[in-house]
Design an enzyme around this catalytic site. Structure first.
Site, PDB file in Angstrom:
ATOM      1  N   ASP A 161       1.076  -1.081   0.295  1.00 14.48           N
ATOM      2  CA  ASP A 161       0.177  -0.257   0.102  1.00 14.48           C
ATOM      3  C   ASP A 161       0.881   1.013   0.106  1.00 14.48           C
ATOM      4  O   ASP A 161       1.940   1.182   0.003  1.00 14.48           O
ATOM      5  CB  ASP A 161      -1.026  -0.438   1.201  1.00 14.48           C
TER       6      ASP A 161
HETATM    7  C1  BGC Z   1      -5.154   3.229  -0.152  1.00 12.65           C
HETATM    8  C2  BGC Z   1      -5.250   2.392  -1.107  1.00 12.65           C
HETATM    9  C3  BGC Z   1      -5.324   3.323  -2.608  1.00 12.65           C
HETATM   10  C4  BGC Z   1      -3.575   3.726  -2.331  1.00 12.65           C
HETATM   11  C5  BGC Z   1      -3.205   4.945  -3.738  1.00 12.65           C
HETATM   12  C6  BGC Z   1      -3.653   4.291   0.052  1.00 12.65           C
HETATM   13  O1  BGC Z   1      -3.912   5.656   1.124  1.00 12.65           O
HETATM   14  O2  BGC Z   1      -4.864   2.634   1.302  1.00 12.65           O
HETATM   15  O3  BGC Z   1      -6.539   2.023  -0.713  1.00 12.65           O
HETATM   16  O4  BGC Z   1      -5.094   2.194  -3.229  1.00 12.65           O
HETATM   17  O5  BGC Z   1      -4.129   5.189  -0.818  1.00 12.65           O
HETATM   18  O6  BGC Z   1      -3.924   5.785  -3.364  1.00 12.65           O
END
Ligand code: BGC
Length: 836
Positions: free
Chosen positions: A278
């Site tokens: 993530d």
């Molecule tokens: C989130 C993800 C997301 C990523 C990119 C993170 O803060 O947890 O779900 O895909 O950001 O935007």
């Protein structure tokens, strides 16, 4: 924790890999390792296979790639031509390896341009319709490709475990079986169109509070029977990528968790794609790559220079780097991205996207309560309507955070209701609650200053300092709306809108975070005393210039808005009151009640006019102390860009409300699965435990015999239904359940027939009182009946045995229930499950 110790823990908590079938009395219902390696129960089309010659092609690339080039494939970088997507990798152009663009998200493609804003996944799930999930996936799949993307950061497969979690709208359900079915079909839909799907957040990313560090502890059986089911199904459906969660799982960060990534995901489930972190969730170089993380996003803190140094210094073998590169390239190749002529990008089909968005929003609309035929609005009731609430006027399209989508367009519910009610009807709106504020009264400011819609030129600054004088003590909410850099607003020397650190600053809510004209909004509520205050405003124009306005509400303005709403409601024949709760990634909800003065507004409006329908644009379950005063309650979640039209479809009875709850709504905050046990939620000392074991969601309510406000599976229809003639007999791979569903009313309607199964007495493992075993969505005309045949497969009748590290069939006599919700099960039958 040393690696040896951590591995031991992993074996204990996740189950050793490659463990053989259960033997003796109970026979494992699934292949070795506990998972069908091909496809899960709901298998449809086979996932794309590797194209011919793939291995040789990738071998050849690996030979030619330098170490530096290899690592650029393992972490994100800066996009020279960003399209507004979340992530980018430059590829290696000299070898024909193209750049990769990765976009969110779960409710539509999140880029700078407009895209189809679909209803939130929780609303899709409410339709209990895997085929619809596939169509939804196809819309995002096609749009992602059309909008220049290669990878979609979706679906989110985490369970709704706590009603407080800020991202419950982005995911599907509290039930693992339903989640698994829908996740699998969404993955297939996305990938049908050539976009790589990324199932996230692996695993146990069930809350926002403390998400970056919290250690989530769950026992092996619990993991397999709850949270892991959706991920396993995504892998079975051929998902190209998996995103590791922020949190720790059983002591180790998810993105460097060997038991999860290496032993379970790859070893047991046979996952052949790549694992990315993530955003900023990678914590190490050596441990992470060794555990099976292939790609760090969005930058290269650990997998850039430090990974090259680790290889040169000998702490990471180049084979490990090659393996990660191979997994990424193999997946790209599987999607044709390495071909000499990669698949052409389609054009967007916005009209088709809008059609699916509307269909999902009606299919997932859950009618929770409907007394005295308040709905549908027909006859006189449809000709004189008061629409109340800010979200009656400003459509609540999608939730906040990374799942927020810029819609093509979005009609307001007020306009949709006006259009549908037609000429000759009276439809009046009252705000009820002012969420964006009014201009500051000029007479309070000395010297006078125009603080409403001030533009600041590029390269210039603008400031104001003066007195702000109040005649009486009052509770003030001050709001700043701005474009460009957020202005500094100081009251008596205190900065009212400080720029905070981290995700909470970035994500401010899908509704409240922006004014209807797109300006960002921040608010601050203060008890201000009568007298003179000092107000200082300083705004910088920056490179592009800026714009801001300062707004407010007070107790007096709130009372006036309430009074106006009551008056408007009393003058109308029916009332549709739009209520909201604005959840977002980055924070959990602090209460299950509707925020602000909305409960009071509902009470007052319903007292003035009992033919009040409350339309809820909320993320998850809410408590409803006002329920009995209302005529009807319609749960519309975040319904996407076609939400207003879909809401009107349901309100006027053009479409039967087709949704059923995929999460239990508690009677009050003391009666939820996480109430009274801080270790369960939000955690104590950085540790959080699944102390409810396998009894997540409705299973907890059944196990504890707690009466909910609305049970899992609940949802009313405008017609009436009867269930008849349940019979259960041994089926091909489990049980075959048959019963008849009859529409006994006078209208066409949609029903979601549900089947649950009780525990096996022969299995000495903890089991749900009733587990969801199957469901069927049907639409029948008045008087029509349909026979439903559902096969309950062996997996559904099995439990995970932590001693055998395998699924074991719950053989012997099992009770089977059929009906309208988890608590309305009029038909029961018993059948014997035989071990083979
Ligand atoms: C989130 C993800 C997301 C990523 C990119 C993170 O803060 O947890 O779900 O895909 O950001 O935007």
């Amino acid at each position: 924790m040393s690696e040896a110790v951590s591995r031991r823990c992993a074996m204990r908590l996740l189950g050793a890999m490659g463990v053989a079938l259960g033997t003796g009395g109970c026979v494992a219902a699934v292949p070795p390792g506990g998972l069908p390696r091909t496809a899960p129960a709901t298998a449809a089309a086979a996932p794309a296979e590797a194209p011919p010659g793939a291995t040789a092609r990738i071998d050849a690339l690996l030979e030619r790639l330098t170490l530096e080039e290899k690592t650029t494939l393992l972490h994100g970088g800066r996009d020279p031509a960003p399209l507004g997507q979340a992530g980018y990798l430059p590829g290696v152009p000299r070898l024909g390896i193209p750049a990769l663009r990765l976009a969110d998200g779960p409710a539509g493609v999140r880029v700078a341009e407009p895209a189809t804003a679909l209803p939130a996944p929780v609303m899709l799930a409410s339709a209990f319709d895997p085929a619809l999930a596939r169509e939804y996936g196809r819309v995002v799949g096609r749009e992602g490709r059309a909008l220049g993307q290669d990878v979609l950061l979706s679906p989110m497969a985490n369970l709704i475990r706590t009603p407080y979690a800020g991202r419950n709208f982005e995911t599907f359900a509290e039930d693992p079986r339903l989640t698994a079915d829908l996740v699998a079909e969404m993955v297939r839909g996305i990938q049908d169109e050539g976009l790589i799907a990324t199932v996230k957040h692996f695993a146990l990313g069930n809350q926002e509070q403390g998400r970056d560090t919290v250690d989530v502890v769950a026992a092996e059986q619990t993991l397999h029977e709850t949270e892991l089911r959706g991920f396993e199904a995504a892998v079975g459906a051929g998902a190209g990528a998996v995103m590791g969660a922020y949190n720790k799982v059983n002591g180790t960060y998810a993105c460097e968790n060997k038991p999860l990534l290496d032993e379970l995901l790859r070893g047991q489930w046979g996952f052949g794609g790549w694992v990315m972190s993530d955003w900023d969730a990678a914590h190490s170089t050596v441990a992470a790559i060794g555990a099976g993380l292939d790609m760090e996003m969005p930058g290269g803190t650990h997998f850039g220079g430090p990974l090259q140094e680790a290889v040169r210094g000998g702490s990471v073998r180049v084979d490990a780097v090659d393996l990660a590169v191979r997994r990424i390239l193999a997946t790209m190749d599987r999607f044709g991205l390495l071909a000499a002529h990669p698949p052409a990008r389609p054009a967007r089909d916005a009209a088709a996207g809008a059609r699916v968005a509307r269909r999902v929003a009606t299919a997932g609309a859950v009618l929770l309560h409907n007394e005295h035929a308040t709905l549908p609005l027909t006859g006189a009731a449809a000709r004189s309507i008061a629409v109340i609430g800010p979200t009656g006027q400003v459509p609540f399209v999608s939730g906040g955070g990374s799942a927020h989508v810029v819609p093509d367009k979005a009609l307001s519910p007020l306009d949709a209701i006006r259009q549908r009610a037609g000429n000759g009807s009276t439809v009046r709106h009252a705000l009820g609650e002012d969420v964006y504020g009014r201009p500051l009264p000029a007479n309070l400011l000395t010297p006078a200053a125009g603080l409403d819609d001030r533009r600041v030129e590029a390269g210039r600054n603008w400031s104001h300092e003066g007195e702000f004088t109040l005649a009486a003590d009052d509770e003030w909410t001050l709001l700043v709306h701005y474009a460009g850099k957020r202005p500094s607003v100081r009251l008596d020397g205190e900065e009212l809108f400080p720029v905070r650190q981290g995700v909470a600053e970035y994500f401010a809510g899908g509704l409240l975070g922006r004014a209807p004209d797109g300006l960002a909004v921040r608010r601050r509520t203060l008890a201000l005393t009568a007298g003179t205050h000092r107000l200082a405003v300083f705004a910088e124009g920056g490179d592009k210039g800026g714009r801001f306005r300062l707004r407010h509400t007070t107790k007096a303005t709130r009372a006036a808005d309430l009074a106006e709403a009551v008056k408007t409601a009393a003058a109308a024949r029916s009332v549709v009151l739009f209520a909201y709760e604005d959840a977002t990634e980055g924070s959990d909800r602090t209460s299950l009640g509707l925020p602000g003065g909305q409960a009071r507004l509902i009470e007052a409006v319903a007292a003035a006019n009992p033919r009040t329908t409350v339309v809820l644009n909320t993320s998850s379950s809410t408590t409803m102390p006002w329920l009995s005063r209302t005529g009807a309650v319609l749960q519309m979640y975040y319904p996407g860009q076609e939400g207003a039209a879909a809401t009107a479809d349901i309100l006027f009875g053009d479409v039967d409300p087709g949704g059923r709850l995929t999460q239990t709504f508690p009677a009050d905050e003391h009666a939820t699965p996480v109430a009274g046990d801080p270790l369960r939620y939000p955690g104590v000392g950085g540790r959080q435990e699944y102390t409810e074991g396998i009894h997540v969601g409705h299973r907890w309510y059944d196990a504890q015999q707690v009466v909910p406000l609305f049970p899992f599976g609940h949802g009313l229809s405008y017609t009436t239904w009867e269930y008849e003639k349940l019979s259960v007999r041994p089926g091909r791979d489990g049980l075959r359940v048959e019963f008849t569903v009859r529409n006994t009313g006078r209208r066409k309607g949609t029903e979601v027939a549900q089947v649950y199964v009780g525990p096996s007495a022969e299995l000495k493992l903890d089991q749900p009182v009733r587990a969801l075993a199957g469901y069927r969505r049907l639409t029948l005309g008045p008087g029509e009946a349909q026979q439903v045949v559902l096969d309950v497969d062996a997996r559904t009748l099995s439990s995970w045995d932590p001693e055998r590290h395998a699924w074991v069939l719950g053989s012997g006599r099992r009770e089977v229930f059929a009906g309208r919700s988890s608590r309305e099960l009029h038909l029961t039958a018993k059948a014997v499950v035989k071990s083979r």
